[in-house]
Design an enzyme around this catalytic site. Structure first.
Site, PDB file in Angstrom:
ATOM      1  N   LYS A  70       0.833  -1.216   0.000  1.00  0.00           N
ATOM      2  CA  LYS A  70       0.000   0.000   0.000  1.00  0.00           C
ATOM      3  C   LYS A  70       0.863   1.259   0.000  1.00  0.00           C
ATOM      4  O   LYS A  70       0.574   2.217  -0.730  1.00  0.00           O
ATOM      5  CB  LYS A  70      -0.948  -0.026   1.214  1.00  0.00           C
ATOM      6  CG  LYS A  70      -2.002  -1.128   1.089  1.00  0.00           C
ATOM      7  CD  LYS A  70      -2.797  -1.383   2.364  1.00  0.00           C
ATOM      8  CE  LYS A  70      -3.629  -2.658   2.196  1.00  0.00           C
ATOM      9  NZ  LYS A  70      -4.494  -2.951   3.358  1.00  0.00           N
ATOM     10  N   GLN A 125      -5.062  -1.738   9.554  1.00  0.00           N
ATOM     11  CA  GLN A 125      -4.782  -2.998   8.873  1.00  0.00           C
ATOM     12  C   GLN A 125      -5.335  -4.182   9.683  1.00  0.00           C
ATOM     13  O   GLN A 125      -5.071  -4.289  10.872  1.00  0.00           O
ATOM     14  CB  GLN A 125      -3.260  -3.150   8.668  1.00  0.00           C
ATOM     15  CG  GLN A 125      -2.847  -4.438   7.973  1.00  0.00           C
ATOM     16  CD  GLN A 125      -3.348  -4.525   6.534  1.00  0.00           C
ATOM     17  OE1 GLN A 125      -3.288  -3.549   5.787  1.00  0.00           O
ATOM     18  NE2 GLN A 125      -3.852  -5.671   6.146  1.00  0.00           N
ATOM     19  N   ASP A 154     -11.592   2.003   4.008  1.00  0.00           N
ATOM     20  CA  ASP A 154     -11.833   0.561   3.863  1.00  0.00           C
ATOM     21  C   ASP A 154     -13.327   0.248   3.772  1.00  0.00           C
ATOM     22  O   ASP A 154     -13.716  -0.899   3.567  1.00  0.00           O
ATOM     23  CB  ASP A 154     -11.208  -0.233   5.019  1.00  0.00           C
ATOM     24  CG  ASP A 154      -9.857  -0.858   4.649  1.00  0.00           C
ATOM     25  OD1 ASP A 154      -9.548  -0.918   3.443  1.00  0.00           O
ATOM     26  OD2 ASP A 154      -9.146  -1.293   5.565  1.00  0.00           O
TER      27      ASP A 154
HETATM   28  C1  BQF Z   1      -1.141 -10.078  -5.937  1.00  0.00           C
HETATM   29  C2  BQF Z   1      -5.455  -9.417   2.569  1.00  0.00           C
HETATM   30  C3  BQF Z   1      -6.317 -11.444   3.551  1.00  0.00           C
HETATM   31  C4  BQF Z   1      -6.435 -10.807   4.792  1.00  0.00           C
HETATM   32  C5  BQF Z   1      -6.086  -9.479   4.934  1.00  0.00           C
HETATM   33  C6  BQF Z   1      -1.263  -7.938  -4.657  1.00  0.00           C
HETATM   34  C7  BQF Z   1      -1.889  -7.926  -2.326  1.00  0.00           C
HETATM   35  C8  BQF Z   1      -1.959  -9.332  -2.348  1.00  0.00           C
HETATM   36  C9  BQF Z   1      -1.705 -10.016  -3.525  1.00  0.00           C
HETATM   37  C10 BQF Z   1      -2.219  -7.163  -1.096  1.00  0.00           C
HETATM   38  C11 BQF Z   1      -4.918  -8.639   1.472  1.00  0.00           C
HETATM   39  C12 BQF Z   1      -4.745  -9.251   0.118  1.00  0.00           C
HETATM   40  C13 BQF Z   1      -4.502  -7.328   1.695  1.00  0.00           C
HETATM   41  C14 BQF Z   1      -1.351  -9.332  -4.673  1.00  0.00           C
HETATM   42  C15 BQF Z   1      -3.848  -6.490   0.627  1.00  0.00           C
HETATM   43  C16 BQF Z   1      -4.501  -8.195  -0.946  1.00  0.00           C
HETATM   44  O1  BQF Z   1      -0.445  -9.589  -6.843  1.00  0.00           O
HETATM   45  O2  BQF Z   1      -1.734 -11.158  -6.077  1.00  0.00           O
HETATM   46  C17 BQF Z   1      -1.547  -7.234  -3.486  1.00  0.00           C
HETATM   47  O3  BQF Z   1      -1.375  -6.427  -0.632  1.00  0.00           O
HETATM   48  N1  BQF Z   1      -3.476  -7.275  -0.518  1.00  0.00           N
HETATM   49  C18 BQF Z   1      -4.705  -6.755   2.992  1.00  0.00           C
HETATM   50  O4  BQF Z   1      -4.391  -5.590   3.225  1.00  0.00           O
HETATM   51  O5  BQF Z   1      -5.235  -7.488   3.976  1.00  0.00           O
HETATM   52  C19 BQF Z   1      -5.597  -8.791   3.833  1.00  0.00           C
HETATM   53  C20 BQF Z   1      -5.821 -10.746   2.457  1.00  0.00           C
END
Ligand code: BQF
Length: 290
Positions: A51, A95, A118
């Site tokens: 992020k 987060q 969010d």
């Molecule tokens: C990609 C998330 C579960 C629980 C809390 C790009 C992200 C992930 C994969 C990423 C996720 C999942 C995020 C890819 C943020 C997605 O290229 O496949 C980016 O950073 N994510 C989160 O903040 O909290 C989570 C999944």
């Protein structure tokens, strides 16, 4: 056809970068996003780093607020209050997941809905459900954007959503059932207690899987020509990878992909869009788009 989330996300970041540059050229300060992270969950640290990097690319001033694992719920609530009242912060996220001793609902509900990028406050969830202007949770917003940019219609289509989380499944279903060109779907919401999941999936035009269970959706559950959106981001051990793990989705990609009109990969699919839509939400609260 494999949907290229990485490319669409890149395109969105480019658009946002131009929006930010135009605002700044008019004398506005840069948009500012607060990112609160509690403790040292390695996956969360990666997500926050993703992020921060995306914000830097578009010119959003991201502020990382790192708090100890041992922080009390009351102290974290005070931090949320502080950010609610900080006029230099346009929006912020906390987060997830939070440590077990802190109630996620209590914390997210305390966020000022105007800064809730969010889209988790009752105000934004309720307004989304009623089809009113709102801040939509980043993953559902990203999936809607992906379908739109690939000209995949939802109007009159049967969409099966698997997973009932507050952050993906429920808001996704809520968006798709709206009386709107980008909605108008017949939505079936399935979860761990659903009977006849396979038979329901076989009637779907679009299947959106968001459960966090690698390989849950198998080829025998997918109709020829269906579209499959894989929201799962699972870490599976992989001794051949430098990090010792690799990412995989909730879909048995190898077996399912040949049957699909469209399918999203993991990595490089929905995860990319989640980040891009967080940036869109930040620009929305900054008051430049909307
Ligand atoms: C990609 C998330 C579960 C629980 C809390 C790009 C992200 C992930 C994969 C990423 C996720 C999942 C995020 C890819 C943020 C997605 O290229 O496949 C980016 O950073 N994510 C989160 O903040 O909290 C989570 C999944």
């Amino acid at each position: 056809m494999i949907i290229d989330g990485k490319q669409i996300a890149q395109q969105i970041r480019q658009e946002l970068r131009e929006e930010v540059a135009a605002a700044v050229a008019q004398g506005k300060r840069a948009p500012r996003l607060g990112i609160v992270i509690v403790g040292h969950n390695p996956a969360s640290e990666t997500y926050v780093a993703n992020k921060m990097k995306a914000c830097a690319e578009v010119g959003i001033d991201a502020q990382r607020i790192a708090l100890e694992e041992t922080i009390s719920e009351a102290e974290l609530l005070r931090e949320v209050e502080r950010l609610n009242h900080d006029a230099s912060i346009d929006g912020f996220i906390v987060q997830l997941p939070l440590p077990a001793h802190i109630c996620e609902h209590t914390i997210t509900s305390a966020i000022d809905y105007r800064k809730d990028v969010d889209g988790l406050t009752p105000e934004n969830v309720g307004r989304t459900a009623q089809g009113l202007p709102s801040i939509v949770s980043a993953t559902p917003r990203g999936i809607r954007e992906l379908l739109a940019r690939y000209n995949i219609p939802t109007d009159g289509q049967h969409v099966v959503v698997i997973g009932r989380s507050n952050i993906v499944g429920k808001p996704m279903a809520s968006l798709l059932m709206q009386k709107h060109e980008r909605g108008n779907a017949t939505v079936t919401l399935c979860h761990s207690h659903t009977k006849h999941l396979k038979e329901i999936c076989l009637t779907a035009d679009i299947i959106i899987v968001a459960v966090g269970h690698p390989g849950l959706l198998t080829a025998d559950m997918v109709r020829e020509g269906a579209t499959v959106i894989d929201v799962g981001i699972n870490r599976v051990p992989d001794p051949n990878s430098p990090k010792g793990y690799r990412l995989c989705g909730d879909v048995d990609f190898e077996q399912v992909a040949p049957k699909c009109a469209f399918i999203t990969p993991v990595p490089g699919g929905v995860g990319q869009m989640t980040i891009a839509s967080l940036l869109q939400n930040t620009l929305q609260v900054y008051g430049y788009i909307r």
